[in-house]
Design a protein around this motif. Structure first.
Motif, short mmCIF file in Angstrom:
data_model
loop_
_atom_site.label_atom_id
_atom_site.label_comp_id
_atom_site.label_asym_id
_atom_site.label_seq_id
_atom_site.Cartn_x
_atom_site.Cartn_y
_atom_site.Cartn_z
N ALA A 124 -11.82 28.79 -8.83
CA ALA A 124 -11.55 27.61 -9.61
C ALA A 124 -12.28 26.58 -9.15
O ALA A 124 -12.94 25.74 -9.83
N ALA A 125 -12.24 26.37 -7.87
CA ALA A 125 -12.73 25.07 -7.06
C ALA A 125 -14.38 25.00 -7.43
O ALA A 125 -14.78 23.90 -7.49
N VAL A 126 -14.78 26.06 -7.22
CA VAL A 126 -16.44 25.97 -7.67
C VAL A 126 -16.80 26.31 -8.91
O VAL A 126 -17.95 26.75 -9.22
N ARG A 127 -15.83 26.55 -9.96
CA ARG A 127 -16.01 26.60 -11.52
C ARG A 127 -16.69 27.89 -11.64
O ARG A 127 -17.74 27.96 -12.73
N LEU A 169 -29.12 23.93 -6.90
CA LEU A 169 -28.04 23.38 -7.93
C LEU A 169 -28.42 22.43 -8.74
O LEU A 169 -29.52 21.75 -8.47
N ASP A 170 -28.14 22.27 -9.94
CA ASP A 170 -28.29 21.41 -10.70
C ASP A 170 -27.75 19.87 -10.53
O ASP A 170 -26.88 19.99 -9.81
N PRO A 171 -28.16 18.86 -11.13
CA PRO A 171 -27.52 17.65 -10.69
C PRO A 171 -26.13 17.59 -10.56
O PRO A 171 -25.84 16.89 -9.72
N GLY A 172 -25.49 17.89 -11.67
CA GLY A 172 -23.96 17.80 -11.74
C GLY A 172 -23.55 18.67 -10.51
O GLY A 172 -22.66 18.19 -9.89
N SER A 173 -23.86 19.89 -10.33
CA SER A 173 -23.51 20.71 -9.38
C SER A 173 -23.58 19.99 -7.90
O SER A 173 -22.69 20.09 -6.85
N ALA A 179 -19.27 15.80 -3.26
CA ALA A 179 -17.93 15.46 -3.34
C ALA A 179 -16.98 16.50 -2.26
O ALA A 179 -16.18 16.09 -1.63
N THR A 180 -17.19 17.87 -2.57
CA THR A 180 -16.71 18.90 -1.80
C THR A 180 -16.64 18.62 -0.22
O THR A 180 -15.91 18.80 0.54
N LEU A 181 -17.99 18.21 0.35
CA LEU A 181 -18.51 18.25 1.73
C LEU A 181 -17.58 16.87 2.14
O LEU A 181 -16.89 17.20 3.34
N ARG A 182 -17.52 16.09 1.29
CA ARG A 182 -16.98 14.70 1.77
C ARG A 182 -15.57 14.97 2.07
O ARG A 182 -14.94 14.73 2.91
#
Ligand SMILES: Nc1ncnc2c1ncn2[C@@H]1O[C@H](COP(=O)(O)OP(=O)(O)OP(=O)(O)O)[C@@H](O)[C@H]1O
Length: 310
Positions: A124-127, A169-173, A179-182
């Motif tokens: 879910a977290a990585v859609r 990865l596309d720009p949205g990903s 955000a995930t790494l932060r």
């Protein structure tokens, strides 16, 4: 040598493959709670270094602690602490996305229920929920990258090692990855990421290790990078009043670009000086159409180093 401080501390690491010295001398520290970027041209030794940090390859010389543990003394303890995202997903393409995560969880000794619920949470977290029961081979490159990140996180590691995580990865990903790494760093994890996309690293990294020909040539925090002299590009319409105003204030400049789109490059020592220069030019009635740093702070350091692209 074990180290209470956690994170990663590497001193004098070297590794050769036959006559090829992939890593000659690497010194760096990656503290917990921060994102550390490994930056270097192709063939500079980043992947070799990440393999050593993941305890998948032994250094010939040097001292190293990862998550506070020396991989030479206790590789199993290091692997429990480390999540590893290689630059490609790897060979399990006939397993489903859920199976890949649960098999990985079982390798880390997680109980069945825990690994199932953790797999569902991470998908879910990585859609990738809708691909939970699809074999990994049907996933696109970008989706495989996201699954690879989930796989690296299955056992909630204290140290995350990511080799070119944004590639494909596309720009949205990419924004989501940042955000995930932060947020992982904010949870106190040690995050190390190699990438060529310097502009992206500017936004996520707290510090950077620049590697050239197998040597760490510079360690720098983003704060330090932000205070160095930067190149700015300025355009005006027309250009001549801009040249006159710069000259009258003793600001040296160089012409860049071509006849279609020319611009002046100036060296600016601080954001205060940039603000002063822009204000001065506007007050002098120069019609400024563009005024911006030439690249990110890390790119500025990279360009100033004597690096070889191989
Ligand atoms: N198993 C190996 N056998 C022989 N040489 C190797 C091996 N692995 C890496 N090398 C060499 O070591 C050097 C560093 O390679 P490495 O893959 O670590 O670089 P990199 O910085 O990750 O490059 P890139 O950015 O292109 O992925 C290269 O010259 C490479 O050819």
């Amino acid at each position: 040598m074990n180290n209470e401080y956690g994170g990663i501390v590497a001193r004098g690491i070297a590794r050769s493959f036959g006559s090829v010295a992939a890593i000659r001398h690497i010194d760096f520290a990656a503290p917990p709670g921060e994102v550390t970027a490994l930056i270097g041209p192709n063939g500079s030794g980043k992947t070799t270094l990440l393999l050593i940090l993941a305890s998948l390859l032994a250094p010939d010389t040097g001292t190293l602690t990862v998550g506070g543990v020396d991989p030479m003394q206790d590789a199993a303890a290091v692997r429990r602490r480390v999540g590893w995202m290689p630059d490609t997903l790897g060979v399990w393409e006939s397993l489903t996305a859920t199976e890949i995560l649960t098999v990985m969880g079982s390798l880390y000794g997680m109980p069945v229920e825990e690994r199932r619920s953790r797999a569902a949470e991470l998908l879910a977290a990585v859609r990738l929920e809708e691909f939970a029961d699809q074999p990994a081979r049907v996933l696109s490159r970008g989706q495989q990258q996201r699954l690879s990140l989930a796989r690296a996180l299955i056992h909630d590691p204290a140290v995350l090692l990511l080799d070119e995580p944004a590639s494909g990865l596309d720009p949205g990903s990419r924004v989501e990855l940042r955000a995930t790494l932060r947020s992982l760093a904010d949870q106190g994890k040690t995050v190390v990421v190699s990438s060529h996309v310097l502009s992206e690293l500017d936004e996520i990294a707290d510090r950077a290790v620049f590697i050239n020909r197998g040597e760490s040539v510079k360690n720098q925090t983003l704060d330090e990078a932000g205070t160095q002299i930067r190149r700015y590009y300025i355009q005006a319409e027309p250009m001549q009043p801009l040249a006159d105003a710069l000259a009258s204030h003793g600001v040296e400049f160089e012409m860049r670009g071509d006849s279609r789109r020319s611009e002046y490059q100036v060296m600016v020592s601080s954001t205060d000086q940039a603000a002063w220069l822009l204000r001065t030019l506007v007050m002098a009635d120069v019609a400024i159409t563009a005024f911006a740093p030439a690249g990110g702070a890390l790119e500025e350091t990279y360009m100033s180093l004597d690096t070889d692209r191989q």
